[in-house]
Scaffold this motif. Sequence first.
Motif, mmCIF file in Angstrom:
data_model
loop_
_atom_site.group_PDB
_atom_site.id
_atom_site.type_symbol
_atom_site.label_atom_id
_atom_site.label_comp_id
_atom_site.label_asym_id
_atom_site.label_seq_id
_atom_site.Cartn_x
_atom_site.Cartn_y
_atom_site.Cartn_z
ATOM 1 N N LEU A 204 -7.057 5.006 -2.154
ATOM 2 C CA LEU A 204 -5.596 5.438 -1.232
ATOM 3 C C LEU A 204 -6.488 6.156 -0.440
ATOM 4 O O LEU A 204 -6.587 7.233 -0.608
ATOM 5 C CB LEU A 204 -4.669 5.872 -1.954
ATOM 6 N N LEU B 163 -5.584 10.703 -0.622
ATOM 7 C CA LEU B 163 -4.666 10.925 -0.677
ATOM 8 C C LEU B 163 -4.360 11.353 -2.027
ATOM 9 O O LEU B 163 -3.834 10.672 -3.027
ATOM 10 C CB LEU B 163 -4.058 9.549 -0.575
ATOM 11 N N VAL C 291 11.047 3.684 3.729
ATOM 12 C CA VAL C 291 10.218 4.409 3.107
ATOM 13 C C VAL C 291 8.419 3.896 2.652
ATOM 14 O O VAL C 291 7.881 4.871 3.032
ATOM 15 C CB VAL C 291 10.655 4.954 1.525
ATOM 16 N N PRO C 292 8.668 2.879 2.693
ATOM 17 C CA PRO C 292 7.088 2.131 2.264
ATOM 18 C C PRO C 292 6.348 2.879 3.071
ATOM 19 O O PRO C 292 5.484 3.558 3.927
ATOM 20 C CB PRO C 292 6.912 0.789 1.640
ATOM 21 N N ILE C 293 6.277 2.024 4.359
ATOM 22 C CA ILE C 293 6.516 2.247 5.890
ATOM 23 C C ILE C 293 6.067 3.560 6.341
ATOM 24 O O ILE C 293 4.875 4.350 6.493
ATOM 25 C CB ILE C 293 6.871 1.206 7.338
ATOM 26 N N ILE D 245 5.670 6.714 4.311
ATOM 27 C CA ILE D 245 5.317 7.042 3.763
ATOM 28 C C ILE D 245 3.159 6.720 4.015
ATOM 29 O O ILE D 245 2.709 7.908 4.070
ATOM 30 C CB ILE D 245 4.530 6.601 1.992
ATOM 31 N N VAL D 246 3.223 5.315 4.677
ATOM 32 C CA VAL D 246 1.643 4.714 5.232
ATOM 33 C C VAL D 246 1.178 5.970 6.638
ATOM 34 O O VAL D 246 0.154 6.500 6.493
ATOM 35 C CB VAL D 246 1.539 3.466 5.834
ATOM 36 N N ILE E 160 -7.027 -1.867 -0.407
ATOM 37 C CA ILE E 160 -6.307 -0.890 -1.043
ATOM 38 C C ILE E 160 -5.897 -0.846 -2.784
ATOM 39 O O ILE E 160 -5.407 -0.182 -2.842
ATOM 40 C CB ILE E 160 -4.945 -1.267 -0.303
ATOM 41 N N TYR F 87 1.054 -0.838 -0.069
ATOM 42 C CA TYR F 87 -0.401 -0.257 -0.055
ATOM 43 C C TYR F 87 1.233 1.343 -0.215
ATOM 44 O O TYR F 87 0.715 2.364 -1.077
ATOM 45 C CB TYR F 87 -1.392 0.355 1.339
ATOM 46 N N GLY F 88 1.396 1.644 0.753
ATOM 47 C CA GLY F 88 3.025 1.862 0.856
ATOM 48 C C GLY F 88 3.721 2.144 -0.509
ATOM 49 O O GLY F 88 3.559 3.482 -1.307
ATOM 50 N N TRP F 89 3.904 1.403 -1.269
ATOM 51 C CA TRP F 89 4.111 1.450 -2.397
ATOM 52 C C TRP F 89 3.485 2.097 -3.467
ATOM 53 O O TRP F 89 3.377 2.978 -4.253
ATOM 54 C CB TRP F 89 5.245 0.225 -2.924
ATOM 55 N N ARG F 90 2.335 2.008 -3.310
ATOM 56 C CA ARG F 90 1.349 2.210 -4.575
ATOM 57 C C ARG F 90 0.717 4.018 -4.033
ATOM 58 O O ARG F 90 0.713 4.977 -5.023
ATOM 59 C CB ARG F 90 -0.362 1.203 -4.037
ATOM 60 N N ILE F 91 1.260 4.541 -2.843
ATOM 61 C CA ILE F 91 0.572 5.273 -3.073
ATOM 62 C C ILE F 91 2.022 6.237 -3.155
ATOM 63 O O ILE F 91 2.249 7.348 -4.309
ATOM 64 C CB ILE F 91 0.592 6.457 -1.233
ATOM 65 N N LEU F 92 2.895 5.838 -2.734
ATOM 66 C CA LEU F 92 4.557 6.058 -3.484
ATOM 67 C C LEU F 92 4.916 6.821 -4.995
ATOM 68 O O LEU F 92 5.062 6.829 -5.623
ATOM 69 C CB LEU F 92 5.897 5.619 -3.226
#
Lengths: 362, 306, 280
Positions: C243, C51, C35-37, C39-40, C239, B141-146
Amino acid sequence: MPNFSLELQNIGKRYGEVVALADINLQVKEGDFFFLLGPSGCGKTTLLKIISGLEAPTRGRVIINGKNETELHANKRNTATVFQEWALFPHMNVYDNIAFGMKMHKFPAQKIKTKVAELLELIHMGGYHKRMAYELSGGQQQRVAIARSLAIEPDILLLDEPLSNLDLSLRQNMRIELIRLHEQIGKTFIYVTHDQTEAMTMGDNLVVMQKGKIEQVGSPKEIYKNPVNDYVATFIGETNEIPGTISELSPEPILETPSGIKLKVDIRDNSLKKGSKAVAIVRPEHTKVIKSDDAIDNRFDVIVDNVAYFGPSLRLFCHSANDNTPFFVDVFTETEMAITAVAGSRIKVGLEKQYALCYGIN
Amino acid sequence: MRSATESIKMSYPEGFSMGTITSFKKNYKYLLPAIPMLLFLIIFFVYPSVIMVKYSFNKSLLYGEIENTFTFENYINFFTDPFYLKVVWRSFVLGFWVTAITIPFGYVLAYAMWTSKGLKRKLLYFCILLPLFTNLVIRLYGWRILLSPMGPINGILKNLGFTDSGFSMIYTKPAVVIGLVSECAPYYVLILFSVLTLVNPRYIDAAYDLGAGKIKTFFQIIWPLSLPGVVSGGMLTFIWSFGAFATPTILGKPIHWTPAIHAERQILSIRDWPFGTAIGMSLVVIVLVILFIQSRLTPKVHSQRT
Amino acid sequence: MSNNKPPAIKILRHFDWHRLTFNFFLTVVLFILLVPILIVVLSSFSGKEHLSWPFTDLTFRWYFEVLNRPLWVKTFINSLITASLTTVISLLVATPAAYALSKHKGKGEAGFISSFITWPIMMPPVIIGIALLIFLSRIGLRGSYFAIAIGHTLWAAPLVFITMVAVFERFNPIYIMAAKDLGANDIQAFMKVTIPMVKSGIISAMFLAFVISTQEFIIALFLHSPSTITLPVELYTAIRDELSPGISAISVYMIGIVAAGLFVIDRVIGIENIGFSGKG
């Protein structure tokens, strides 16, 4: 017939192909303070575990108080072990540690209480029952470990090098303490050690072990005076070793060293013949520094290399004047000899033949 | 006097032959406490796997009905269909890229952990274990946002004037690869680190002492000694990328789907259980073959500490 | 070092290119991992409904708002139930096995059994999911909490096993000898001496099993039913469609469970002792 609290018959122990113990036969009298003495790896600790039931022998029988208990596990045997690392349960306080065995043996609650108090008095640690094991000093842990073992009222108390983790002065105090405890309790103690001083000073009787075998059994005095072979002689007490060849057997046995010194010796090994390689074992206190006119069986010259001061006595580290065989002699500090002996000086030493114990070398 | 071995070899006293039998029993008695675990695995792991294998040889009829026969049809269908062969090939390529990226980058992290001490090492541990234990879906999910067109990376690129409309980064192969790298790297690093900890650091001192430079020391001493960790960690990375499920579905398009996803589709959506299990079994067989090859190639791990 | 070189070259020489390259690689890999964590976590504070960068109008409101969504609360409770079941089953089956096998590591059959116990971790989770789905459908357990917990135990129990083997190996058997010598039988020695002494290891293993179960979703995807759907499975479907900071807030709650679990494990046995890879 005396009462034996422990008899071992033909005990053998193997680990795979490795022989840890071979054919051990042993009898221990009731109330004895008995020592198993030997270098590390000689099988003495294994033997102790077999007595306690923590290990099963490959063969042979363990007889405790006249009953064959070979098949009984440790928890069913009335023996208790004081381990080298003491192994006090770290999650319990002193009271619970001492009470543990009694609870396992289902002693009545009231008896446990009085017994713990009694034992804490015995080891001079009254009032310590709430302390945790890690809050105690080494000597205190040691005493609690002994009390814990005594709590189950064992017929035999087994001690596995219990003092080796203590520093020297504490160790000496604990030796006296243990002798006192043994006298007060009157049970059989079996004590494993590699420290011959402990065995000699504390034990009623001892066995000397080597490579899984018993070399000699006896009182410290007997063993010191009449060691059966050169191994026992050198392991117990301090010795000089003079190697050579038997050049004469009768009328008087003579050991000739490679450099040609002829020593009158006391033959202790019946297998020795004329021409056999042999070694004479001489304790330092049996050699005397002499003047040339003293009457004595053997006399030879040595050169002093080094003088070590021991308080009441001096030890002179020397080597033979003819060859380099090392040799040491003890002399009292307050004598004329002690004052004149300095490094480099040449002195005469004398030795009565009954103190030159001669054994064969294989 | 008999020697010790001789006296042991003499005939044993009565009852010894029975003793050997009891000692045989005693040898296995210690396994008793492991029985619940073994039973659990046999009931819920081995037996279901056996049923699954059986299903894969059955024939599926219409509407999810299953005919209880023995046929290789499902396997033949899977391995002769160019579509599925392409799926397998693409997954291989995917696994290759993920492994090729994970090995050097993960090595640096493992090496940094190995050479650090105290709080720094703890922190690096935490940096690996937090993503390792955090739900993979959340990380994806973090990658999707990024990576999304409205996301931070495109936002920053736009601000810097590199692009007006933004790059489409999500649903591409690089997105899947980077997602898989972040999924596999923690495991790879931990495996490599555990091998590195077996290397005696005194070797490095010795090498420096003998005048070797940093780079030389690394390639001549540390790299060869850590190679078993690189190989087994790399294999694990490859196998997991090859059998990946979540990352390609979330960061990729159907063209990036792996056999595992097709197996799941067949079972949960199309309800063709025999074919789905056959795909699953094929996946397992391919994995086992890779593991077998690895066990043949890998040098044994030796502890250089004594 | 010669002193007659121009200063610029000297600086260049002293400039540590190795270290720079090394640190660059290190930064990249830590970026990919963390970074994925991050950014969440960041996006959960965004004030906008959907988002988009930059995250503006920072707010905490999503953390409270999601607590009022019954679906998410329900899946969260489901996750807690399955995680508790998983923890109990994993510990009950894996601890005695680890105890038995830790002391016989050298032996052939013990080595084989140990590696057999860790086989399920090698399997792709999709395969475990499929196999269990078929089996549990047959015996009518599919969709229950118990079904998901069994699937998770196949993952958690081997890891608990590896951790506990390491714990038991560090446990000095002399204490068991002492207990037996004082009259305790095998079971008494285990209950009164071994277990209390390895308590901290057991607590860590519990957290390990619990955290694994709360985060796993592939096996759960196969085995859940609408009433037992776990939070990660629901997230997996959610998901792909949206988002939103709400989803981010829910994710942060999950990350919090992991961070707290790691913190506890670190306090109790040290974070570096978690049983993973070839170490155990």
